[in-house]
Design an enzyme around this catalytic site. Structure first.
Site, mmCIF file in Angstrom:
data_model
loop_
_atom_site.group_PDB
_atom_site.id
_atom_site.type_symbol
_atom_site.label_atom_id
_atom_site.label_comp_id
_atom_site.label_asym_id
_atom_site.label_seq_id
_atom_site.Cartn_x
_atom_site.Cartn_y
_atom_site.Cartn_z
ATOM 1 C CB ILE A 118 -3.468 -1.585 -2.063
ATOM 2 C CG1 ILE A 118 -2.400 -1.583 -2.558
ATOM 3 C CG2 ILE A 118 -4.635 -3.410 -1.856
ATOM 4 C CD1 ILE A 118 -1.701 -3.140 -1.892
ATOM 5 C CG ASP A 119 -10.392 -0.438 -3.709
ATOM 6 O OD1 ASP A 119 -10.551 -0.178 -2.275
ATOM 7 O OD2 ASP A 119 -11.406 -1.030 -4.405
ATOM 8 C CD GLU A 177 -7.082 3.203 1.803
ATOM 9 O OE1 GLU A 177 -6.641 2.365 0.688
ATOM 10 O OE2 GLU A 177 -7.350 3.053 3.575
ATOM 11 C CG ASP A 228 -12.440 3.132 -1.037
ATOM 12 O OD1 ASP A 228 -11.623 2.616 -1.318
ATOM 13 O OD2 ASP A 228 -12.409 3.751 0.344
ATOM 14 N NE ARG A 249 -18.530 0.349 -0.927
ATOM 15 C CZ ARG A 249 -17.512 -0.540 -1.233
ATOM 16 N NH1 ARG A 249 -17.332 -1.636 -1.647
ATOM 17 N NH2 ARG A 249 -16.359 -0.838 0.365
ATOM 18 C CG HIS A 251 -15.586 -4.244 2.996
ATOM 19 N ND1 HIS A 251 -14.869 -4.905 2.134
ATOM 20 C CD2 HIS A 251 -15.551 -4.428 4.404
ATOM 21 C CE1 HIS A 251 -13.537 -4.607 2.880
ATOM 22 N NE2 HIS A 251 -13.613 -4.427 4.014
ATOM 23 C CE LYS A 253 -17.495 -4.770 -5.170
ATOM 24 N NZ LYS A 253 -16.259 -4.876 -4.768
ATOM 25 C CB THR A 310 -5.711 -3.975 2.107
ATOM 26 O OG1 THR A 310 -6.073 -2.391 1.727
ATOM 27 C CG2 THR A 310 -4.669 -4.586 2.892
ATOM 28 C CB SER A 322 -10.372 -4.069 -4.863
ATOM 29 O OG SER A 322 -10.661 -4.400 -6.337
ATOM 30 C CG ASP A 367 -1.870 -1.072 2.039
ATOM 31 O OD1 ASP A 367 -3.265 -1.179 1.135
ATOM 32 O OD2 ASP A 367 -1.095 -2.222 1.612
ATOM 33 C CG ASP A 376 -8.235 2.519 -2.766
ATOM 34 O OD1 ASP A 376 -6.686 2.158 -1.688
ATOM 35 O OD2 ASP A 376 -8.792 2.102 -2.240
#
Ligand SMILES: Nc1ncnc2c1ncn2[C@@H]1O[C@H](COP(=O)(O)O)[C@@H](O)[C@H]1OP(=O)(O)O
Ligand SMILES: [Mg+2]
Ligand SMILES: [Mg+2]
Ligand SMILES: [Mg+2]
Length: 346
Positions: free
Chosen positions: A134-135, A70, A284, A272, A231, A258, A137, A255, A46, A132
């Site tokens: 790493i979206d 982030e 995000d 979501r 989430h 999608k 993680t 992540s 990250d 981001d």
């Protein structure tokens, strides 16, 4: 206004960051996992990805720039973090130089500064990069899907986005599922406002134009949602899908991959619905949103477009939904009915 130069810089930054992440994922060690105060796992990747993207944008654009990202270096500046900072620095230097992209050696302080240049608050004025590093993680740590998500805001609107998905199969998830049998993975999605969306293999071969699914019958549509039930409320999304008449089981992936999969029509809907109290962040959704705009619509649960001009957070009503223009009215109805049914009676 054209953003060609910015798009080229963003593609370069995200591709190099993807390579850094791939190298780390291959060699993932238990000691790579740190704990932040919010308890989400943060890895050297990250931080490395954020430092690298920040450095590449600075090199390529050679102008003052604002970055909303982030991560920050707070935990890395604490006693005992020296070893991990050195590991991140080695990784960043290796990723910048191994294919001849740059001829530089960054110091640990350069790397910490690059991470901290992501401290901007964004807003409705001027240009802001949104990252981001790493979206997803959790997907990254599991060896599943994750993304490097980079977008540019201009006057509070997303004007370009790049989404690198190192583990996403090059062929539709409809055919192969999330794990490509012959390991042909690694997609780079990119879009510029009004210019359509393209996908190219992360290895650099040529790009193809992609389009969101035009399916009009919900019975033929499939939907994406978070892998993690923490989430997004899987019971609520399953009620929405049922009301809409969706027959296929949910496709659960981590992540903004999608959004990428949706942008090329692997499925037609993304639902979501985070648990109460969770506040969505702009990094995000910014890159994901623009890659699905070729045929897709992104709104909150009340049908309002997402507003990226309010700083780091998105003030959304209950949830975020994505589908094509034809299905959106039906989806909004199903969402409204499901929320009413689930609401505690007063
Ligand atoms: N409690 C939470 N509810 C919703 N999303 C979360 C939560 N905690 C972290 N996230 C963020 O949700 C996104 C992943 O969601 P998903 O993969 O389920 O779509 C990531 O951006 C992840 O952050 P991170 O970028 O740190 O991975
Ligand atoms: Mg995180
Ligand atoms: Mg994220
Ligand atoms: Mg992240």
């Amino acid at each position: 206004m054209s953003y060609h130069k910015e798009l080229a810089a963003a593609k370069k930054a995200a591709s190099l960051a993807a390579r850094l992440c791939q190298n780390v994922q291959k060699a993932l060690l238990q000691s790579d996992v740190q704990s932040k105060t919010d308890k989400t796992p943060v890895t050297v990747a990250d931080y490395g990805s954020q430092a690298l993207v920040s450095f590449v944008l600075q090199q390529e654009l050679r102008a003052e720039f604002s970055l909303v990202a982030e991560e920050d270096s707070k935990d890395l500046r604490k006693d005992g973090a020296q070893e991990i900072v050195e590991r991140i620095t080695k990784l960043v230097n290796y990723s910048l130089t191994s294919d001849g992209s740059y001829n530089v050696t960054l110091s640990t302080e350069d790397v910490l500064k690059a991470i901290d240049s992501g401290r901007s608050e964004g807003g409705s004025q001027g240009q802001h990069w949104v990252l981001d590093p790493i979206d997803g993680t959790k997907g990254f740590l599991r060896g599943d899907q994750y993304a490097i998500a980079l977008a540019l805001l201009d006057g509070g609107k997303v004007v370009l986005g790049v989404l690198a998905c190192p583990n996403l199969p090059l062929t539709s998830l409809k055919d192969a599922g999330q794990h490509s049998p012959n390991n042909e993975v690694g997609c780079l999605f990119f879009a510029e406002v009004g210019g359509g969306t393209y996908m190219q293999p992360l290895d650099g071969s040529s790009a193809v134009k992609v389009q969101v699914s035009a399916v009009e019958n919900p019975e033929e549509a499939s939907f994406f949602e978070s892998y993690e039930a923490a989430h997004s409320m899987h019971d609520l999304t399953s009620l929405i899908a049922q009301k809409l008449g969706v027959k296929a089981p949910p496709v659960r992936i981590d992540s903004q991959a999608k959004y990428g999969a949706l942008s090329r029509g692997d499925g037609a809907i993304y639902l979501r619905f985070p648990h109460k109290g969770y506040r969505e962040k702009i990094w995000d959704h910014a890159a994901g949103c623009i890659v699905v705009t070729a045929g897709g619509v992104v709104t909150d649960a009340a049908g309002q477009p997402l507003d990226f001009s309010k700083g780091k957070h998105l003030d959304v009503d209950t949830g975020i939904i994505v589908t094509n223009q034809k299905l959106m009215p039906l989806l909004l109805n199903a969402v409204k009915e499901s929320l009413k049914e689930k609401a505690p009676s007063s």
